[in-house]
Design an enzyme around this catalytic site. Sequence first.
Site, PDB file in Angstrom:
ATOM      1  CD  GLU A  16     -45.247  39.376 102.167  1.00  0.00           C
ATOM      2  OE1 GLU A  16     -45.672  38.355 102.742  1.00  0.00           O
ATOM      3  OE2 GLU A  16     -45.993  40.244 101.697  1.00  0.00           O
ATOM      4  N   GLY A 101     -48.938  28.497  93.333  1.00  0.00           N
ATOM      5  CA  GLY A 101     -47.743  29.232  92.895  1.00  0.00           C
ATOM      6  C   GLY A 101     -47.956  30.727  92.775  1.00  0.00           C
ATOM      7  CB  SER A 105     -51.703  30.604 101.776  1.00  0.00           C
ATOM      8  OG  SER A 105     -50.794  31.532 102.253  1.00  0.00           O
ATOM      9  CB  SER A 106     -52.714  26.973  96.956  1.00  0.00           C
ATOM     10  OG  SER A 106     -51.373  26.852  96.554  1.00  0.00           O
ATOM     11  CG  ASP A 151     -48.414  31.632 104.287  1.00  0.00           C
ATOM     12  OD1 ASP A 151     -48.392  32.842 104.566  1.00  0.00           O
ATOM     13  OD2 ASP A 151     -47.678  31.115 103.430  1.00  0.00           O
ATOM     14  CE1 TYR A 200     -40.752  32.341 102.578  1.00  0.00           C
ATOM     15  CE2 TYR A 200     -39.539  30.575 103.661  1.00  0.00           C
ATOM     16  CZ  TYR A 200     -40.465  31.603 103.712  1.00  0.00           C
ATOM     17  OH  TYR A 200     -41.086  31.898 104.901  1.00  0.00           O
TER      18      TYR A 200
HETATM   19  C1  GLA Z   1     -44.545  32.485 102.392  1.00  0.00           C
HETATM   20  C2  GLA Z   1     -44.328  31.731 103.697  1.00  0.00           C
HETATM   21  C3  GLA Z   1     -44.702  32.610 104.892  1.00  0.00           C
HETATM   22  C4  GLA Z   1     -44.048  33.976 104.822  1.00  0.00           C
HETATM   23  C5  GLA Z   1     -44.227  34.597 103.458  1.00  0.00           C
HETATM   24  C6  GLA Z   1     -43.445  35.865 103.299  1.00  0.00           C
HETATM   25  O1  GLA Z   1     -45.904  32.730 102.184  1.00  0.00           O
HETATM   26  O2  GLA Z   1     -45.105  30.558 103.730  1.00  0.00           O
HETATM   27  O3  GLA Z   1     -44.364  31.932 106.081  1.00  0.00           O
HETATM   28  O4  GLA Z   1     -42.709  33.916 105.202  1.00  0.00           O
HETATM   29  O5  GLA Z   1     -43.839  33.712 102.407  1.00  0.00           O
HETATM   30  O6  GLA Z   1     -43.930  36.841 104.141  1.00  0.00           O
END
Ligand code: GLA
Length: 346
Positions: A16, A101, A105-106, A151, A200
Site C-alpha cells: 500500500e 469511496g 477503484s471505482s 489501480d 492521500y
Molecule cells: C489509491 C491510489 C493508488 C494507491 C493506493 C494505496 O488506491 O489510487 O495509486 O496509492 O491508494 O496503495
Amino acid sequence: MSATVTSPGRVNLIGEHIDYNGGLVLPAALSVSLTATVTPRSDDRVNIVADDYAEAGSRSFADEAHGSWSDPAVGAMREAVAMGLMKAGADITITSSIPAGAGLSSSAALIVTLLKATRTLSGAQVTDTEIAIAARRVENEYIGVPCGIMDQMAVAVAKPGEAIALDTHTLDYRVVALPPSHEMVVIHSGHSRALIDGRYAALKEECDAAKAAFGTANLCQLALSDVEAATNMSDTIRRRTRHCVTENLRVHAAIEALATSNVAKMGALMSESHASMRDDFEMSIPPVDALVSDAASLGAVGARLTGGGFGGCIVAYIDREARAVWLKDLLKRHPKARFIDAVTAG
Ligand code: GLA
C-alpha cells in the site's frame, strides 16, 4: 455506433502507498464491476446517466473538475480527444456494482472503461498499459488526485479473480495464483472516504519530502539501516519511508509465500502490513483497526486495511470452509460493516 466495455473493481492484497514510490504491489481484480456504453456526439457535450446517481450529468468539455461524480467521465473524454480516440463529446451510460469511496477503484474503473470504449470506437492500436497511464493522467492532472498507477493497471489488465504482481517502476506484471484452500474476503468498514479529501495528497507530499532527503525517486529500494541512520529528517518522514521499505519487502515475501502455498506466512505478512500502515504510515482509523483485529481473532490467518486509507475496506485471508461462520460472527460484532466480494483461486 456505440461501444460497451466492462472493467472490474480491484482489491489490493498487499503493497500500500508504494505504487508512487517505485514499489512492487499485488492487486487482484474483483467480480464487482463497472460497465459503460459510449455513443459519440457531434457537439462538445458529455451527457452521463449512471445507475448510482438519480440526476443525469450534462457537462461540456471545457468544464474544469469541481468535485462532481461526473468529473472522471469528463476527464476521460477530454483525454480520449487528446489521444485522438474521439473527435467530440459523447452520451455515456454507466452501471456499476463497485461501491464508491470504498478503496476499490471505482474511479479508475470508470476512466479505464471509458478510454477502452473510445479505443474500440476509433479502432486505434493502444495497449492496455497505455490506457492505464492515460487514466492515471486524468486522475493526476484533471481531477487533481496525485495517485500512483496501481489501480489503473489492475483494472485495465487483470481478470476477475486474478492477482497480479506489478512492478510500478517498470510496469511489468505477471499473474500470481492463489492457493485454492483460502479466500481473500473484502469487507467494507462502513466508513467511506475520498482520495480527493487531502489526506492521500498529504501522505504523497511526505513521501516527496523523503525522496528529496534521500536523493532518490525510489524510496522502496533504500536499505532499512540507511533509513534508521539518516539524521536530516523528522521522525514522521522517517516512519513514512520505513513503511515504504518494509512494505515492499513484504510484497516480495508475499509473492514467495503464495508460490509455495504458505498460507500462514501470507496471513502474517498481511497483518504486519496493517501494523505498518497504522503506526508508520498513519493511514488507518480506529474502527478499521478494530475490524482488522476482530477479523484475525475470529479466525482469519491475516487481515489488513486495503486501498488509499482512512476508511473503506479491509481484506482478510480466511479458510474457504470457515468463511461463512467467520463472516457471520464478524458482521455481528461490526454492524456497520458489510461483505463486498471474495477473491478465490480460479
Ligand atoms: C489509491 C491510489 C493508488 C494507491 C493506493 C494505496 O488506491 O489510487 O495509486 O496509492 O491508494 O496503495
